[in-house]
Design an enzyme around this catalytic site. Structure first.
Site, mmCIF file in Angstrom:
data_model
loop_
_atom_site.group_PDB
_atom_site.id
_atom_site.type_symbol
_atom_site.label_atom_id
_atom_site.label_comp_id
_atom_site.label_asym_id
_atom_site.label_seq_id
_atom_site.Cartn_x
_atom_site.Cartn_y
_atom_site.Cartn_z
ATOM 1 N N THR A 47 0.962 -1.345 -0.132
ATOM 2 C CA THR A 47 -0.058 0.328 0.105
ATOM 3 C C THR A 47 1.038 1.223 -0.041
ATOM 4 O O THR A 47 0.445 2.173 -0.409
ATOM 5 C CB THR A 47 -0.532 -0.351 0.981
ATOM 6 O OG1 THR A 47 -1.620 -1.218 1.728
ATOM 7 C CG2 THR A 47 -1.605 0.910 1.138
ATOM 8 N N TYR A 135 5.020 -11.885 4.793
ATOM 9 C CA TYR A 135 3.740 -11.538 3.607
ATOM 10 C C TYR A 135 4.012 -12.709 2.600
ATOM 11 O O TYR A 135 4.834 -12.368 2.121
ATOM 12 C CB TYR A 135 4.523 -9.589 3.751
ATOM 13 C CG TYR A 135 3.223 -8.982 2.916
ATOM 14 C CD1 TYR A 135 2.157 -10.158 2.943
ATOM 15 C CD2 TYR A 135 3.770 -7.918 2.438
ATOM 16 C CE1 TYR A 135 1.473 -9.031 1.907
ATOM 17 C CE2 TYR A 135 2.745 -7.645 1.400
ATOM 18 C CZ TYR A 135 1.571 -7.600 1.283
ATOM 19 O OH TYR A 135 0.600 -7.438 0.843
ATOM 20 N N LYS A 163 1.319 -11.750 7.516
ATOM 21 C CA LYS A 163 0.658 -11.311 6.842
ATOM 22 C C LYS A 163 0.126 -12.271 6.132
ATOM 23 O O LYS A 163 0.753 -12.360 4.796
ATOM 24 C CB LYS A 163 1.279 -10.279 6.394
ATOM 25 C CG LYS A 163 -0.127 -9.164 5.661
ATOM 26 C CD LYS A 163 0.363 -8.054 5.131
ATOM 27 C CE LYS A 163 -1.027 -7.687 3.928
ATOM 28 N NZ LYS A 163 -0.214 -5.742 3.872
ATOM 29 N N VAL A 205 -4.320 -7.193 8.732
ATOM 30 C CA VAL A 205 -3.229 -5.858 8.071
ATOM 31 C C VAL A 205 -4.310 -5.215 6.944
ATOM 32 O O VAL A 205 -4.628 -5.674 5.817
ATOM 33 C CB VAL A 205 -1.742 -6.326 7.243
ATOM 34 C CG1 VAL A 205 -0.994 -5.423 6.584
ATOM 35 C CG2 VAL A 205 -0.984 -7.597 8.699
#
Length: 293
Positions: A47, A135, A163, A205
């Site tokens: 992001t 992740y 995540k 998240v």
């Protein structure tokens, strides 16, 4: 144990009209997120447009966030790349700057084997004492972290969370069932926050927390307090805005939505394209519904 709460916001990187990182807007956005439901903040993740941030920009963001937030919330630095040596170096620098945790994305483009993925993460973990969140986002990286690999990595002392953005609840359940209690699983998909809690995930998240952080906190707390019907109702109410933020590649829509809240975070960097008129109209509709909430 990695103590980062239930709602971790993967923060956008504000840019000015020249496309440079806007550090003053970064401070304002940090204050906004802390005041509106974020238990921790990730910088330079997906992001945050990490692929287009330079090394110097990442270091400057990490330093600013640590100095400005003054431990109000944990700051997690996205230092993972598909270059193990570069990831080790950036992790060492972020550690010295005083961040609270490290986010490591699965190596992209190289398409390593599961053994390669394991050795990559192990090597970076040895370069820091900080807690690490893995992740997994195969839709972007082309690199899946198998459940068995995550389970093996969880035995490394400072690898303490993941995540999971695969969208695979069965994979998440397998990881949760076969790791020790200290290892925490977070979904990386806002729309899966409640279903993930139901199988034992720690939290989310979030991208949508830029807009509805307090509402996501309320939903999670309702579920954890045994108010399952209320949590389900809140989930259904929040789902449209969660989905709308991904009608274009993230973070195109959320950056536009934030700009409607009087935070001038700018647009995205190429190769991401700016939001279209149709996409704006859809996001505006959701923002009106939130405001009329």
């Amino acid at each position: 144990m990695m103590k980062i709460g239930k709602v971790i916001t993967a923060m956008v990187t504000p840019f000015n009209s020249e496309g440079k990182v806007d550090y003053e807007q970064t401070k304002k956005l940090l204050d906004h997120l802390i005041a509106n439901g974020s238990d921790a903040i990730i910088l330079a993740g997906t992001t945050g447009e990490s692929p287009t941030l330079t090394y110097d920009e990442k270091v400057s963001l990490f330093k600013l966030a640590v100095d400005y937030t003054q431990k109000r919330v944990p700051i997690i630095a996205g230092t993972g790349t598909n270059n193990t040596r570069a990831s080790i170096h950036l992790t060492e620098v972020a550690t010295k700057l005083g961040v609270d945790g490290i986010l490591l994305v699965s190596p992209y483009y190289n398409k390593p084997s599961q053994l390669g993925i394991y050795e990559h993460f192990k090597a970076i973990a040895q370069a820091t004492h900080l807690p690490i969140m893995l992740y997994n986002i195969p839709s972007r990286t082309g690199s899946q972290i198998d459940a068995s690999t995550t389970i093996s990595l969880s035995k490394i002392e400072n690898i303490q969370a993941i995540k999971e953005s695969s969208g695979d609840l069965e994979l998440m359940a397998t990881i949760i069932e076969n790791t020790d209690d200290h290892f925490q699983v977070y979904t990386g998909d806002d729309s899966q926050a409640l279903p993930s809690l139901a199988i034992g995930a720690k939290g989310v998240v979030s991208v949508a927390a830029h807009l509805i952080g307090k509402e996501i906190q309320n939903m999670i707390n309702a579920y954890l307090n045994g108010n399952v019907v209320e949590a389900a109702q809140l989930h259904r109410q929040l789902l449209p805005i969660m989905k709308a933020l991904f009608i274009a590649p993230n973070p195109v829509c959320v950056k536009y939505a934030i700009s409607q809240l009087h935070f001038n975070v700018g647009s995205v960097r190429l190769p991401l394209a700016s939001i279209t008129k149709v996409e704006k109209e859809l996001i505006d509709q959701q923002i009106r519904q939130i405001n009329n909430g």
